[in-house]
Enzyme design. Structure first.
Site, mmCIF file in Angstrom:
data_model
loop_
_atom_site.group_PDB
_atom_site.id
_atom_site.type_symbol
_atom_site.label_atom_id
_atom_site.label_comp_id
_atom_site.label_asym_id
_atom_site.label_seq_id
_atom_site.Cartn_x
_atom_site.Cartn_y
_atom_site.Cartn_z
ATOM 1 N N ARG A 53 34.064 -6.682 -15.448
ATOM 2 C CA ARG A 53 33.510 -6.042 -14.018
ATOM 3 C C ARG A 53 34.753 -6.301 -13.070
ATOM 4 O O ARG A 53 35.532 -7.294 -13.221
ATOM 5 C CB ARG A 53 32.470 -6.765 -13.520
ATOM 6 C CG ARG A 53 31.165 -6.262 -14.366
ATOM 7 C CD ARG A 53 29.782 -6.836 -13.892
ATOM 8 N NE ARG A 53 29.853 -8.147 -13.841
ATOM 9 C CZ ARG A 53 30.200 -9.076 -12.839
ATOM 10 N NH1 ARG A 53 30.471 -8.592 -11.750
ATOM 11 N NH2 ARG A 53 30.181 -10.274 -13.146
ATOM 12 N N LYS B 111 25.058 -2.538 -14.317
ATOM 13 C CA LYS B 111 25.104 -3.572 -13.314
ATOM 14 C C LYS B 111 25.072 -3.200 -12.061
ATOM 15 O O LYS B 111 24.353 -3.557 -10.809
ATOM 16 C CB LYS B 111 26.623 -4.472 -13.219
ATOM 17 C CG LYS B 111 26.366 -5.470 -14.259
ATOM 18 C CD LYS B 111 25.201 -6.144 -14.424
ATOM 19 C CE LYS B 111 25.470 -7.385 -15.771
ATOM 20 N NZ LYS B 111 24.065 -8.146 -15.769
ATOM 21 N N HIS C 18 18.318 -12.105 -13.214
ATOM 22 C CA HIS C 18 19.424 -11.807 -14.368
ATOM 23 C C HIS C 18 18.853 -12.858 -15.579
ATOM 24 O O HIS C 18 19.386 -14.098 -15.419
ATOM 25 C CB HIS C 18 20.573 -12.423 -13.863
ATOM 26 C CG HIS C 18 21.828 -12.043 -14.811
ATOM 27 N ND1 HIS C 18 23.005 -12.679 -14.583
ATOM 28 C CD2 HIS C 18 21.802 -11.106 -15.666
ATOM 29 C CE1 HIS C 18 23.849 -12.391 -15.595
ATOM 30 N NE2 HIS C 18 23.220 -11.387 -16.221
ATOM 31 N N SER D 97 26.818 -16.515 -18.533
ATOM 32 C CA SER D 97 27.586 -16.410 -19.934
ATOM 33 C C SER D 97 27.837 -17.611 -20.911
ATOM 34 O O SER D 97 28.585 -18.513 -20.272
ATOM 35 C CB SER D 97 28.905 -15.490 -19.789
ATOM 36 O OG SER D 97 29.413 -15.226 -21.107
ATOM 37 N N LYS E 72 21.751 -17.588 -23.407
ATOM 38 C CA LYS E 72 20.748 -16.557 -22.877
ATOM 39 C C LYS E 72 20.269 -15.666 -23.997
ATOM 40 O O LYS E 72 19.044 -15.514 -24.204
ATOM 41 C CB LYS E 72 21.234 -16.188 -21.681
ATOM 42 C CG LYS E 72 20.023 -14.816 -21.022
ATOM 43 C CD LYS E 72 20.534 -14.520 -19.553
ATOM 44 C CE LYS E 72 21.727 -14.275 -19.554
ATOM 45 N NZ LYS E 72 22.146 -12.535 -19.797
ATOM 46 N N THR E 73 21.129 -15.004 -24.767
ATOM 47 C CA THR E 73 20.975 -13.858 -25.581
ATOM 48 C C THR E 73 20.202 -14.674 -26.945
ATOM 49 O O THR E 73 19.449 -14.212 -27.678
ATOM 50 C CB THR E 73 21.916 -12.984 -25.914
ATOM 51 O OG1 THR E 73 22.367 -12.325 -24.595
ATOM 52 C CG2 THR E 73 21.935 -12.197 -27.021
ATOM 53 N N ASP F 210 18.786 -9.195 -20.659
ATOM 54 C CA ASP F 210 19.711 -9.361 -19.589
ATOM 55 C C ASP F 210 19.003 -9.186 -18.197
ATOM 56 O O ASP F 210 19.448 -9.828 -17.461
ATOM 57 C CB ASP F 210 20.954 -8.412 -19.785
ATOM 58 C CG ASP F 210 22.019 -8.892 -18.850
ATOM 59 O OD1 ASP F 210 22.459 -10.042 -18.835
ATOM 60 O OD2 ASP F 210 22.568 -8.021 -18.282
ATOM 61 N N ARG G 158 32.447 -6.343 -26.446
ATOM 62 C CA ARG G 158 31.039 -6.312 -26.194
ATOM 63 C C ARG G 158 30.501 -5.391 -27.204
ATOM 64 O O ARG G 158 31.218 -4.360 -28.008
ATOM 65 C CB ARG G 158 30.817 -5.539 -24.669
ATOM 66 C CG ARG G 158 31.418 -6.482 -23.660
ATOM 67 C CD ARG G 158 29.992 -7.419 -23.142
ATOM 68 N NE ARG G 158 30.370 -8.364 -22.234
ATOM 69 C CZ ARG G 158 29.497 -8.997 -21.757
ATOM 70 N NH1 ARG G 158 28.106 -9.107 -22.276
ATOM 71 N NH2 ARG G 158 29.599 -10.211 -20.696
#
Length: 538
Positions: A61, A201, A220, A239, A243-244, A258, A324
């Protein structure tokens, strides 16, 4: 202008001002989008069937190129300290120039939902210049049933034109790349960036603006639920904190990885897909995510392929470390069919403490939860970012400060109110280092993290005996079955108690400095949750 595909003929792109495009393809599915992207040489096909594209210079981003229209309708409510502004006139010039840029081009439009709750979702039309971008956003947002598409009228429109270059003097932006949001007119313009994540986003940012006015908390976070539907858990984290990985538990149902909302009916996913980091991805460590790389319909960004076999090399970071992989959530075998769950029984705030001084798990009271939510702490490890040679503290307000149109305290208060109303437990889970800072100590064993998480989710950890951490004032369990007792008290894992104390005090000071801008926006209980207040009292 020729228009084809399944769409509402009364709501074509000409309603938005696009009248001179060559062709507009509506709601193409994966096979047709593959054909279009390959014929235009936008992408390649990897062994296994995924499509692979490169994003050029924009491998992530561009937050410094993101702007919000400052008009009378939003002036008082946007957090301008966190959001750059452009004028309505500058946005109008940018919009007109981008619409003119579509003349003679082929465009790809997708009609999608942002939000799994029908009462709160935003109907979004995304108009793309690249076919692979259209497939990406089709994977990431929620795909309506065919009968809805035929009568679809968008609430929000995104125009994504990677070949359009903005003019800073004319359009009020910083460079020739711009992401511009008009919250009043519900329009997003993305120019001169091929990084597809900007689209998803932008939807998240808009929902962060819209939902608090409905007493709904945008988050988030990832989320999962017990297989019997008895309890929902949400996982906040930046990141690299897990989290994932931790939310994709084979023993639980994945709601999403997410972005979610928490409203009167419970938790709901904003998205219909996942956008996972692919660097170092392996079949052994993350089998579910790895399997999606071998499926038709998956989109991979900046992943290096073997020129002969077309097999991906997930260890190759020559293009970027931010490789990604984007896929529909139903590619995950244990994913929720509805994207919804009940009110969370447990809230997990993930941190990767590279200083090695935070306990591996701690229970937070409501004031502490708001304090740590507003802090959004993790740490960057030496070697992961150019020029970083020591662990570096990173604070991202609400675990997502680039996407907050409203002041952070709005989201913090919503979280505290919802926790109190639904009696949610909150845990700070440290997936970082133990026995010393990064480079000296070791990474927290994954078996320890999973054991502690399991104990939190099954309720057994609530029955533990707790001590108060002397530096951070946190309630830390003194023993957990299957976990070595010394790991629960970080100072006991360090060879030098004096070095531990100095490192802990240093991190406390960083917390205190970071929280200074929020002190006037929170009550005394939240201010007293700061670790520095406890040190000062010693």
């Amino acid at each position: 202008m020729k228009q084809s595909g399944v769409f509402n003929p009364a709501f074509g792109v000409e309603k938005f001002g696009i009248t001179n495009a060559a062709n507009v393809f509506y709601n193409l599915e994966a096979p047709a989008l593959y054909e279009e992207s390959l014929s235009r040489k936008e992408a390649m096909v990897a062994a296994g069937g995924a499509i692979v594209a490169e994003t050029g210079v924009h491998t992530g981003r561009s937050p410094r190129d993101k702007f919000t229209v400052r008009d009378a309708a939003v002036e008082k409510d946007v957090w301008w300290g966190n959001n750059q502004s452009i004028t309505p006139a500058q946005f109008e010039l940018l919009l007109g120039d981008m619409l003119a840029h579509t003349a003679g081009k082929d465009l790809f439009a997708q009609d999608l939902y942002g939000g799994a709750d029908p009462a709160l979702r935003v109907k979004t039309r995304v108009i793309c210049e690249y076919a692979w971008h259209s497939l990406f956003i089709r994977n990431l947002l929620i795909r309506p049933p065919a009968e809805d598409v035929k009568s679809f009228v968008a609430d929000m429109t995104i125009i994504d034109l990677p070949t359009f270059k903005a003019d800073p003097k004319r359009h009020g932006c910083r460079t020739d790349t711009v992401i511009a949001l008009d919250l009043t007119r519900k329009i997003v313009l993305i120019a001169n960036s091929s990084y597809a994540g900007e689209m998803k986003k932008s939807v998240f940012t808009f929902l962060n603006w819209k939902l608090p006015a409905h007493s709904v908390m945008p988050m988030h976070c990832s989320a999962n639920i017990a297989k019997d539907g008895s309890d929902t858990a949400i996982f906040f984290g930046l990141s690299g904190t897990g989290k994932t990985t931790l939310s994709q538990d084979p023993n639980r149902i994945l709601i999403g990885d997410d972005e979610h909302g928490w409203g009167k009916e419970g938790v709901f996913n904003f998205e219909g897909g996942c956008y996972a980091k692919a660097i170092k991805l392996s079949r052994e460590a993350e089998p579910e995510i790895y399997a999606t790389s071998e499926r038709f319909g998956t989109v991979m960004e900046n992943v290096v392929l073997d020129p002969n076999t077309r097999k991906p090399d997930f260890d190759d970071e020559s293009k970027t470390e931010n490789t990604r992989i984007a896929y529909p959530i139903d590619f995950i075998s244990n994913a929720s069919e509805t994207g919804r769950g009940g009110h969370p029984k447990n809230i997990i705030m993930l941190t990767c403490d590279a200083f090695g001084v935070l306990p591996p798990i701690a229970k937070l009271d409501p004031a502490q939860a708001m304090y740590h939510f507003l802090s959004g702490y993790t740490a960057v490890v030496a070697g992961t970012v150019k020029g970083v040679t020591e662990p570096t503290a990173t604070f991202s307000t609400c675990f997502g400060h680039p996407f907050l149109p409203r002041h952070a305290s709005v989201y913090g208060e919503l979280l505290r109110e919802l926790m109190a109303k639904h009696h949610s437990d909150c845990w700070l889970l440290n997936t970082g280092w133990t026995g010393g800072k990064a480079g000296v100590g070791r990474r927290m064993p994954i078996r320890v993290t999973r054991r502690l998480l399991t104990a939190a989710l099954d309720g057994s950890l609530n029955r533990a005996t707790f001590r108060t951490d002397p530096y951070f004032g946190l309630a830390v369990p003194t023993s957990v079955p299957g976990v070595e007792p010394h790991i629960l008290e970080p100072v006991k894992t360090w060879p030098s108690k004096a070095e531990f104390a100095a490192t802990a005090k240093h991190l406390v000071e960083m917390f205190n400095k970071n929280f200074t801008p929020f002190e006037e926006h929170v009550d005394v209980k939240v201010r007293e949750a700061a670790p520095v207040s406890r040190l000062a009292a010693e």
